[in-house]
Design a protein around this motif. Structure first.
Motif, PDB file in Angstrom:
ATOM      1  N   ARG A 251      -1.394  -1.580  -1.913  1.00 11.65           N
ATOM      2  CA  ARG A 251      -0.522  -2.344  -2.563  1.00 11.65           C
ATOM      3  C   ARG A 251      -1.196  -2.696  -4.163  1.00 11.65           C
ATOM      4  NH1 ARG A 251       4.444  -4.397  -0.057  1.00 11.65           N
ATOM      5  NH2 ARG A 251       3.967  -4.531   2.018  1.00 11.65           N
ATOM      6  N   ASN A 252      -2.049  -1.860  -4.492  1.00 16.68           N
ATOM      7  CA  ASN A 252      -2.911  -1.964  -5.608  1.00 16.68           C
ATOM      8  C   ASN A 252      -2.963  -0.655  -6.457  1.00 16.68           C
ATOM      9  OD1 ASN A 252      -4.372  -3.554  -7.049  1.00 16.68           O
ATOM     10  ND2 ASN A 252      -6.407  -2.833  -6.278  1.00 16.68           N
ATOM     11  N   LEU A 253      -1.718   0.234  -6.519  1.00 17.53           N
ATOM     12  CA  LEU A 253      -1.798   1.278  -7.197  1.00 17.53           C
ATOM     13  C   LEU A 253      -1.594   1.069  -8.628  1.00 17.53           C
ATOM     14  CD1 LEU A 253       0.101   3.687  -5.013  1.00 17.53           C
ATOM     15  CD2 LEU A 253      -2.313   3.405  -5.195  1.00 17.53           C
ATOM     16  N   LYS A 254      -1.632   1.979  -9.684  1.00 17.14           N
ATOM     17  CA  LYS A 254      -1.619   1.783 -10.979  1.00 17.14           C
ATOM     18  C   LYS A 254      -0.246   1.889 -11.694  1.00 17.14           C
ATOM     19  CE  LYS A 254      -6.006   0.606 -11.434  1.00 17.14           C
ATOM     20  NZ  LYS A 254      -6.265  -0.683 -11.717  1.00 17.14           N
ATOM     21  N   VAL A 255       0.427   1.395 -12.718  1.00 17.80           N
ATOM     22  CA  VAL A 255       1.695   1.643 -13.007  1.00 17.80           C
ATOM     23  C   VAL A 255       1.990   3.127 -13.450  1.00 17.80           C
ATOM     24  CG1 VAL A 255       3.259   1.008 -14.879  1.00 17.80           C
ATOM     25  CG2 VAL A 255       1.945  -0.771 -13.882  1.00 17.80           C
ATOM     26  N   LEU A 256       1.124   3.788 -14.325  1.00 14.72           N
ATOM     27  CA  LEU A 256       1.357   5.097 -14.822  1.00 14.72           C
ATOM     28  C   LEU A 256       1.402   6.087 -13.616  1.00 14.72           C
ATOM     29  CD1 LEU A 256       2.223   6.837 -17.220  1.00 14.72           C
ATOM     30  CD2 LEU A 256      -0.060   7.034 -17.674  1.00 14.72           C
ATOM     31  N   PRO A 257       0.559   6.272 -12.719  1.00 12.56           N
ATOM     32  CA  PRO A 257       0.701   7.132 -11.634  1.00 12.56           C
ATOM     33  C   PRO A 257       1.900   6.871 -10.778  1.00 12.56           C
ATOM     34  CG  PRO A 257      -1.469   6.459 -11.793  1.00 12.56           C
ATOM     35  CD  PRO A 257      -0.893   5.574 -12.825  1.00 12.56           C
TER      36      PRO A 257
ATOM     37  N   MET B  80      11.845   5.131  -2.777  1.00 15.52           N
ATOM     38  CA  MET B  80      11.509   4.333  -4.034  1.00 15.52           C
ATOM     39  C   MET B  80      10.835   3.021  -3.878  1.00 15.52           C
ATOM     40  SD  MET B  80      12.744   6.900  -5.723  1.00 15.52           S
ATOM     41  CE  MET B  80      12.753   6.306  -7.485  1.00 15.52           C
ATOM     42  N   VAL B  81      11.525   1.946  -3.183  1.00 17.42           N
ATOM     43  CA  VAL B  81      11.033   0.769  -2.813  1.00 17.42           C
ATOM     44  C   VAL B  81       9.582   0.963  -2.329  1.00 17.42           C
ATOM     45  CG1 VAL B  81      11.509  -1.388  -1.409  1.00 17.42           C
ATOM     46  CG2 VAL B  81      13.267  -0.016  -2.298  1.00 17.42           C
ATOM     47  N   HIS B  82       9.272   1.999  -1.432  1.00 18.01           N
ATOM     48  CA  HIS B  82       8.050   2.162  -1.008  1.00 18.01           C
ATOM     49  C   HIS B  82       7.091   2.109  -2.181  1.00 18.01           C
ATOM     50  CE1 HIS B  82       5.210   5.095   1.376  1.00 18.01           C
ATOM     51  NE2 HIS B  82       4.617   3.914   1.172  1.00 18.01           N
ATOM     52  N   ARG B  83       7.232   2.547  -3.047  1.00 12.57           N
ATOM     53  CA  ARG B  83       6.305   2.758  -4.366  1.00 12.57           C
ATOM     54  C   ARG B  83       6.498   1.533  -5.159  1.00 12.57           C
ATOM     55  NH1 ARG B  83       7.737   8.800  -5.835  1.00 12.57           N
ATOM     56  NH2 ARG B  83       9.855   7.733  -4.665  1.00 12.57           N
ATOM     57  N   TYR B  84       7.610   1.038  -5.400  1.00 10.61           N
ATOM     58  CA  TYR B  84       7.691  -0.140  -6.269  1.00 10.61           C
ATOM     59  C   TYR B  84       6.600  -1.223  -5.518  1.00 10.61           C
ATOM     60  CZ  TYR B  84      12.422   1.639  -7.514  1.00 10.61           C
ATOM     61  OH  TYR B  84      13.516   2.412  -7.919  1.00 10.61           O
TER      62      TYR B  84
ATOM     63  N   LYS C  39       4.894  -5.335 -13.074  1.00  7.07           N
ATOM     64  CA  LYS C  39       4.157  -3.910 -13.127  1.00  7.07           C
ATOM     65  C   LYS C  39       4.972  -3.100 -12.379  1.00  7.07           C
ATOM     66  CE  LYS C  39      -0.767  -4.789 -13.256  1.00  7.07           C
ATOM     67  NZ  LYS C  39      -2.135  -4.435 -12.804  1.00  7.07           N
ATOM     68  N   ALA C  40       5.868  -3.348 -11.421  1.00  3.07           N
ATOM     69  CA  ALA C  40       6.755  -2.794 -10.686  1.00  3.07           C
ATOM     70  C   ALA C  40       8.133  -2.435 -11.910  1.00  3.07           C
ATOM     71  CB  ALA C  40       7.320  -3.225  -9.608  1.00  3.07           C
ATOM     72  N   ARG C  41       8.367  -3.393 -12.647  1.00  2.00           N
ATOM     73  CA  ARG C  41       9.292  -3.204 -13.652  1.00  2.00           C
ATOM     74  C   ARG C  41       8.931  -2.291 -14.713  1.00  2.00           C
ATOM     75  NH1 ARG C  41      11.052  -9.662 -14.202  1.00  2.00           N
ATOM     76  NH2 ARG C  41      12.665  -9.742 -12.636  1.00  2.00           N
ATOM     77  N   ALA C  42       7.716  -2.419 -14.993  1.00  3.20           N
ATOM     78  CA  ALA C  42       7.000  -1.559 -15.832  1.00  3.20           C
ATOM     79  C   ALA C  42       7.249  -0.071 -15.455  1.00  3.20           C
ATOM     80  CB  ALA C  42       5.702  -1.961 -16.289  1.00  3.20           C
ATOM     81  N   ALA C  43       6.870   0.311 -14.093  1.00  4.38           N
ATOM     82  CA  ALA C  43       6.992   1.593 -13.600  1.00  4.38           C
ATOM     83  C   ALA C  43       8.545   2.142 -13.603  1.00  4.38           C
ATOM     84  CB  ALA C  43       6.453   1.548 -12.031  1.00  4.38           C
TER      85      ALA C  43
END
Length: 589
Positions: free
Chosen positions: A68-74, A281-285, A293-297
């Protein structure tokens, strides 16, 4: 098409992207993992407490959720990659060529749905810190509802997987001459390998590369085709004379394939129903560290997808301009509408070394990215919702790893097996939208009942979901059977063969009396999702009211969307107000 084959440069470009995909999986599966193992991990919960964030162990949390610590852009790029699949790249231009530009309005629902997902549904997942979105259903209702939704999802994935494999294989077969089944096996094996090796991080970072290839390939083809247009005024006049420029078809008829209402309303329901509740989708949010950050993605995903769809729609009108006086299907240049895009690429850029290879690599990458996402997310659903949720089993770390990776292999085998049925189909965009609507409509109705209808109970929700699933399924399969039986008139716009070489004639069109067809079987495919969703919500709400509705004072506000909080009794906030509940949500926002 028959005379064109990949050259050396095309093979180099194509194979390079495929090898890179495997390389990323190997890197995140072995090299990166080895480095992580030498580091000290900070526990996510106090000693002796099993945190829901960990999916049972730190290792599974890392493999399935990226800690649960991935980056927004990827993550945003991965969201785009999973949605802009081969179905979109091949199906959207074909849709525009055959039915006009009305479908281009879909970009409006794509943007709007991002706001709905971000502010209506996402805050609930963020507060609860779910791994799979279906965990929410057990918290809100009962484990049986979670099981029903999980089974529907897995069934839907099984139907979708062959689309993701067949279309890239079809495109590569056309330009390489390689056996279709050999290509399909290659796609599945490559995808299974890097998904198993690297988990979610490999999937997300591979998707970044594949999205770039997809975007570059379609943009370059669009630019080249545009450069060949000598007179833009004549270009637009040709589109208008050919009846392709349709933006304001406000017909109230639900039988028209595309109208302003069906595209805007049906498109909004379809995109929201998928992206608000789908585990993929929720998995990656939830792989991102915060709500913002999830909203930004999601914002990047919505804008990026809209831009991608606009380019694909523009390619559709470019295809019509190229073949306005010689329809490829009527002339026998292709056997199926889904081959229009590869033929167009060969026509426009076949003489440029590496360009066909780049485009096919884009389609191939689109298939790989979507396939890997479904492999990864479905394995999470299998472990969390079926094994642990439905069967109440608690496998250890080693057993969980075996179950997850075995399920990925089984999904790969299933995808290949179902391809034999898909080979008989045509018009992938409408078929997939209709099939997806069966599952997404009913499931979205369940989540909406849970988050927006506080009095909804387990019985009402189950009845509503079953009603929505059966009705949308009945309509969808009735539409497909009726169309296959030739009982519906084709709504394809007129084409010409005047510029074709040789003796080419248009097939004779026989008018069908559609008044004899059951009305629901004549509906546009875009209305299937709204029907399924609204049926689930209305039936679920009414049945809940007559079967002891849930006392709203007893509802945990964390399980209800923030947009409904103002309508909830104050007692429920006092009852459930604690450091891990409301205060935690306020801090995240």
């Amino acid at each position: 098409m028959d005379s064109f084959r990949f050259g050396i440069v095309d093979y180099v470009v194509f194979l390079g992207t495929t090898i890179l995909s495997i390389g990323i999986g190997v890197y995140y599966g072995w090299i990166k993992k080895t480095k992580r193992n030498t580091e000290t991990c900070t526990p996510s919960a106090p000693s002796g407490i099993k945190s829901k964030r960990d999916l049972g162990s730190e290792k599974m949390n890392e493999y399935l959720m990226g800690s649960r610590n991935l980056k927004v852009l990827p993550v945003a790029m991965s969201l785009i990659a999973s949605y802009i699949s081969g179905v979109s790249i091949l199906g959207t231009p074909s849709e525009i060529y055959n039915y006009g530009t009305q479908y281009c309005l879909i970009v409006i629902p794509i943007i709007v749905h991002g706001l709905i997902v971000s502010y209506v549904y996402l805050p609930v997942y963020s507060t609860l810190q779910v791994g799979s979105s279906f965990e929410y259903l057990e918290m809100r209702f009962h484990s049986s509802i979670r099981s029903i939704a999980s089974i529907i999802f897995v069934s839907n994935v099984a139907l979708y997987l062959p689309f993701l494999v067949y279309l890239p294989a079809l495109a590569l077969n056309q330009v390489s001459g390689l056996d279709m089944y050999l290509i399909e096996v290659l796609i599945i094996v490559v995808c299974v390998i890097y998904t198993i090796l690297g988990g979610l991080k490999a999937v997300v970072h591979t998707d970044v590369w594949q999205v770039l290839i997809m975007f570059i390939s379609v943009v370059v083809v669009a630019i080249l085709a545009t450069c060949y247009i000598e007179d833009f005024e004549a270009f637009w006049q040709g589109l208008e004379q050919g009846g392709r420029l349709i933006i304001a078809n406000i017909s109230p008829s639900p039988y028209d394939r595309q109208t302003v209402w069906s595209v805007l309303i049906g498109g909004l329901f379809y995109w929201t129903s998928t992206n608000a509740i789908s585990p993929t989708m929720v998995h990656r949010y939830m792989s991102l560290p915060s709500l913002n950050k999830a909203r930004a993605a999601i914002g990047i995903f919505s804008v990026g997808s809209a831009l991608f769809i606009i380019i694909l729609c523009f390619l559709g009108v470019l295809i019509f301009h190229t073949f306005h006086d010689c329809d490829p299907l009527s002339a026998g240049m292709i056997l199926d509408d889904d081959q229009l895009m590869p033929l167009f690429v060969i026509k426009v850029a076949g003489h440029i070394y590496g360009m066909p290879g780049l485009f096919i690599a884009g389609i191939f990458g689109a298939g790989l990215s979507s396939l890997s996402v479904y492999f990864n997310s479905t394995s999470l659903v299998f472990l969390e919702d079926i094994v642990r949720g439905c069967f109440k089993m608690q496998p250890g770390e080693r057993a969980s790893t075996i179950l997850v990776k075995s399920s990925i292999v089984v999904l790969g085998v299933l995808a290949f097996a179902l391809i034999f049925l898909l080979e008989q189909a045509s018009g992938v965009l409408s078929i997939w939208t209709s099939v997806a609507a069966i599952a997404s409509g009913a499931t979205f109705g369940i989540f909406t009942l849970g988050m927006l209808v506080p009095w909804a109970n387990t019985i009402g929700t189950a009845v509503g979901a079953i009603a929505g699933f059966l009705l949308s399924g009945w309509i969808t399969f009735g539409m497909q059977i009726t169309a296959a039986a030739g009982q519906l008139n084709s709504q394809k716009l007129p084409v010409s063969v005047q510029g074709c070489t040789g003796n080419v004639t248009l097939p004779e069109s026989i008018w069908k009396d559609e008044d004899q067809v059951f009305p629901l079987y004549r509906l546009s495919y875009l209305w299937v999702t709204p029907i399924g969703v609204l049926t689930s919500i209305v039936v679920g709400s009414l049945v809940s009211l007559v079967t002891k509705p849930t006392d709203m004072k007893s509802v945990n506000p964390d399980l209800i969307s923030p947009v409904i909080h103002r309508f909830l009794p104050k007692d429920c906030f006092k009852r459930f107000n604690n450091a891990e509940g409301r205060a935690d949500l306020d801090n995240r926002i």
